[in-house]
Design a protein around this motif. Structure first.
Motif, PDB file in Angstrom:
ATOM      1  N   UNK A 184       0.840  -1.192   0.000  1.00 50.13           N
ATOM      2  CA  UNK A 184       0.000   0.000   0.000  1.00 50.13           C
ATOM      3  C   UNK A 184       0.879   1.247   0.000  1.00 50.13           C
ATOM      4  N   UNK A 185       1.916   1.226  -0.842  1.00 49.12           N
ATOM      5  CA  UNK A 185       2.883   2.327  -0.858  1.00 49.12           C
ATOM      6  C   UNK A 185       2.224   3.596  -1.393  1.00 49.12           C
ATOM      7  N   UNK A 186       2.466   4.705  -0.700  1.00 51.80           N
ATOM      8  CA  UNK A 186       1.799   5.956  -1.044  1.00 51.80           C
ATOM      9  C   UNK A 186       2.811   6.985  -1.533  1.00 51.80           C
ATOM     10  N   UNK A 187       2.325   7.905  -2.360  1.00 52.79           N
ATOM     11  CA  UNK A 187       3.219   8.807  -3.064  1.00 52.79           C
ATOM     12  C   UNK A 187       3.668   8.115  -4.341  1.00 52.79           C
ATOM     13  N   UNK A 188       4.627   7.215  -4.222  1.00 54.48           N
ATOM     14  CA  UNK A 188       4.991   6.288  -5.291  1.00 54.48           C
ATOM     15  C   UNK A 188       4.371   4.939  -4.924  1.00 54.48           C
ATOM     16  N   UNK A 189       3.387   4.451  -5.695  1.00 56.38           N
ATOM     17  CA  UNK A 189       2.688   3.225  -5.312  1.00 56.38           C
ATOM     18  C   UNK A 189       3.486   1.940  -5.549  1.00 56.38           C
TER      19      UNK A 189
END
Length: 260
Positions: A184-189
């Protein structure tokens, strides 16, 4: 004199039911010949396959730590607020709920003469969030012994997760880093994990490195699985795993702001 061989440990976290991302990261870890995997928590919630993720992590991870979702999701008093929470909880087997709630808070070890501590969110609670733009007091607090961590040797290197926002910082003779998120990586998924390299269990100073690794995967395939299984909150999940936009900002119409 020949150099001492270095050990490598992969640190993963915040898979959040995203089995496709997890398998991509595990394949990368295996391809590098790394056999030790430590998991900093949040196996479940947000994504469609928490049950399979828990089983896989129990199989391959030498260390499994408690995350905030792992703590509150199995709690019957806290999962009736919305349909998604009920769905993610019921997708798990009951014995998995017990396993998640019983996970240890932190893991301490020595690497290349550094006292290392890993936990999910902060030194005091899996529910207390420390972001990358923290105060000096928050920074120093990450290295303290608390009732949650116990009274082991005070760490000089701390790795944590929770914010889905990888970073590395050194100050005052201490090192703090965040592993980011696999599922669930945010900013860069794009999924991210960390490789620690050094001499394990050695109190003598030796070379030590912290490496961040991004692993592309088929996020649209994972979204298709979520849709096929009838998972709630699909639009919010798409905003996160396709666009890297946190669901709170998606619902509020804010273009960004996960860092604030």
């Amino acid at each position: 004199m020949s150099a001492m061989p270095l050990d490598r440990i992969a640190l993963i976290s915040d898979v959040h039911g995203n089995l496709t991302a997890l398998e991509a990261v595990l394949a990368d870890i295996s391809g590098r010949g790394i056999e030790r995997i430590f998991n900093l928590g949040d196996y479940v919630g947000k994504g469609p396959r928490g049950q399979a993720v828990v089983d896989r992590c129990r199989e391959v991870c030498e260390v499994n730590l408690l995350g905030n979702w792992d703590d509150f999701l199995p709690d019957p008093g806290r999962t009736e607020d919305r349909e998604g929470l009920r769905w993610w909880k019921n997708e798990l087997r009951e014995e998995q709920w017990r396993w998640l709630r019983g996970l240890p808070f932190c893991h301490d070890f020595v690497l290349s003469g550094r006292q290392v501590r890993l936990f999910h969110a902060s030194s005091t609670s899996v529910h207390r969030r420390v972001r990358f733009d923290h105060s000096e007091a928050e920074y120093l607090g990450m290295f303290e012994n608390t009732p949650a961590t116990g009274d082991g040797p005070v760490p000089t290197m701390v790795g944590y997760a929770d914010t889905h926002d990888p970073f590395f910082e050194e100050d005052l003779g201490r090192t703090l880093f965040n592993t980011g998120s696999v599922g669930n990586s945010l900013g860069d998924p794009t999924p991210v994990y960390v490789i620690l390299e050094g001499v394990l269990d050695s109190t003598e100073p030796a070379p030590l490195s912290v490496q961040f690794v991004r692993v592309p995967y088929d996020a649209h395939a994972e979204l298709a699985v979520a849709r096929e299984l009838g998972m709630p909150e699909l639009d919010a999940y798409e905003s996160e795993i396709i666009h890297g936009l946190y669901r709170t900002n998606f619902y509020s119409g804010t273009p960004d702001g996960y860092h604030r």
